[in-house]
Design a protein around this motif. Structure first.
Motif, short mmCIF file in Angstrom:
data_model
loop_
_atom_site.label_atom_id
_atom_site.label_comp_id
_atom_site.label_asym_id
_atom_site.label_seq_id
_atom_site.Cartn_x
_atom_site.Cartn_y
_atom_site.Cartn_z
N GLY A 144 142.42 36.56 31.06
CA GLY A 144 141.50 37.08 30.06
C GLY A 144 141.71 36.54 28.66
N LEU A 145 142.64 35.62 28.49
CA LEU A 145 142.96 35.05 27.18
C LEU A 145 142.53 33.59 27.11
CD1 LEU A 145 146.57 36.49 26.77
CD2 LEU A 145 144.46 37.42 25.78
N GLN A 146 141.93 33.18 26.01
CA GLN A 146 141.54 31.79 25.80
C GLN A 146 142.42 31.15 24.75
OE1 GLN A 146 137.40 30.90 25.16
NE2 GLN A 146 136.69 32.53 26.53
N GLY A 147 142.74 29.89 24.97
CA GLY A 147 143.57 29.18 24.00
C GLY A 147 143.76 27.74 24.41
N ASN A 171 152.48 24.23 16.16
CA ASN A 171 152.75 25.29 15.19
C ASN A 171 151.56 26.21 14.95
OD1 ASN A 171 155.36 24.19 14.76
ND2 ASN A 171 154.49 22.71 13.31
N SER A 172 150.59 26.19 15.88
CA SER A 172 149.48 27.13 15.80
C SER A 172 149.94 28.52 16.25
CB SER A 172 148.32 26.65 16.67
OG SER A 172 147.25 27.57 16.65
N LYS A 173 149.14 29.53 15.96
CA LYS A 173 149.45 30.90 16.35
C LYS A 173 149.58 31.01 17.86
CE LYS A 173 147.57 35.60 16.15
NZ LYS A 173 146.42 36.43 15.69
N ILE A 174 150.64 31.66 18.34
CA ILE A 174 150.87 31.83 19.77
C ILE A 174 150.11 33.06 20.27
CG2 ILE A 174 152.58 32.28 21.57
CD1 ILE A 174 154.63 30.84 19.85
N ALA A 217 156.94 41.56 22.58
CA ALA A 217 156.21 40.88 21.51
C ALA A 217 155.27 39.82 22.09
CB ALA A 217 157.19 40.22 20.54
N LYS A 218 154.15 39.61 21.42
CA LYS A 218 153.19 38.60 21.85
C LYS A 218 153.87 37.23 21.90
CE LYS A 218 149.02 38.92 20.32
NZ LYS A 218 147.80 38.87 19.45
N GLY A 219 153.76 36.58 23.05
CA GLY A 219 154.40 35.28 23.21
C GLY A 219 155.77 35.36 23.86
N LEU A 241 154.90 28.33 28.98
CA LEU A 241 153.92 27.46 28.33
C LEU A 241 153.22 28.27 27.23
CD1 LEU A 241 152.14 24.94 28.07
CD2 LEU A 241 150.74 25.84 29.95
N LYS A 242 153.30 27.80 26.00
CA LYS A 242 152.71 28.53 24.88
C LYS A 242 151.19 28.29 24.83
CE LYS A 242 156.80 29.84 23.69
NZ LYS A 242 157.25 31.20 24.06
N LEU A 243 150.45 29.39 24.91
CA LEU A 243 149.00 29.35 24.76
C LEU A 243 148.70 29.52 23.28
CD1 LEU A 243 146.24 29.30 26.25
CD2 LEU A 243 146.36 31.81 26.30
N LEU A 244 148.11 28.50 22.66
CA LEU A 244 147.94 28.47 21.21
C LEU A 244 146.50 28.74 20.81
CD1 LEU A 244 150.13 25.32 20.44
CD2 LEU A 244 150.83 27.73 20.46
#
Length: 233
Positions: free
Chosen positions: A81-84, A50-53, A141-143, A41-44
């Motif tokens: 610890g990540l918000q999106g 198409n927002s930054k992952i 890599a991130k994502g 699941l992509k946290l955007l």
């Protein structure tokens, strides 16, 4: 007739009760819905396609908290610890994790429990004096996601997927080299399997934290959570 000051005080108490009630409700824990594919699941960064992952959350991942109300089909969350933002229908209530969280909150507020560090899930080992090293994912890599397979060297038979910022990984002391690549058997997120050893690195800071907590809590005391709830749902 009730006095004006009494009515104001009553309203204030009622408001405080509602705030406290909302805080209790906010302790609900969510998990990724089952239909999310193995890509995660992509946290955007923003509530739009198409927002930054920011990260990829693996399928079946829990310990997700909801932040605020949905907006136009999107839900803001915090995980690891990540918000999106994620589509609103990609997370659902995790009753087992919510129960465990509730037990931890009760433990933290229990005056009879002196060592609050032992509230919640604490890893128990046969030898409390043994140092258990903790590792984190590196070089991803991130994502992206790191595959954990049932056998070394396999790209199939994936047991779990680790995000680029996964931590609290434990080596199980088994390694094997296939075609020049070293594979390591690990434990993470309740799963055991094999990963590319180049993709995990030792974390002295987390090892120190884990070692301190494990030594303090490696005996039956405090408010150990009833993990049988994990089989209830």
């Amino acid at each position: 007739m009730l006095g004006k000051k009494f009515i104001i005080s009553l309203i204030s108490l009622l408001a405080l009760f509602i705030i406290q009630l909302n805080l209790v409700v906010a302790d609900d824990v969510y998990k990724v819905s089952n239909f999310i594919p193995k890509t995660g699941l992509k946290l955007l960064a923003e509530p739009k396609q198409n927002s930054k992952i920011i990260a990829s959350i693996p399928q079946h991942t829990s310990w997700i908290k909801i932040l605020g109300k949905p907006q136009a089909g999107w839900q803001k969350i915090i995980w690891n610890g990540l918000q999106g933002w994620v589509p609103v229908d990609t997370v659902e209530l995790d009753r087992a994790a919510t129960d465990i969280t509730g037990e931890k909150v009760d433990c933290l507020h229990d005056p009879n429990v002196k060592n609050k560090m032992c509230c919640g899930i604490v890893e128990i080992t046969d030898d409390p004096s043994e140092l258990v090293k903790i590792y984190s994912v590196t070089g991803i890599a991130k994502g992206a996601l790191l595959q954990m397979s049932s056998s070394p060297g396999q790209k199939e038979n994936v047991i779990s997927l680790l995000p680029h910022n996964a931590t609290w990984i434990m080596k199980l002391g088994e390694t094997i080299t296939i075609n020049g690549i070293k594979w390591e058997k690990i434990k993470w997120g309740g799963n055991t399997g094999w990963v590319d050893a180049r993709k995990i690195q030792y974390s002295p800071e987390l090892t120190s934290i884990n070692d301190m907590k494990r030594k303090a809590c490696n005996v039956p005391k405090g408010c150990d959570p009833d993990l049988s709830v994990l089989q209830k749902y």
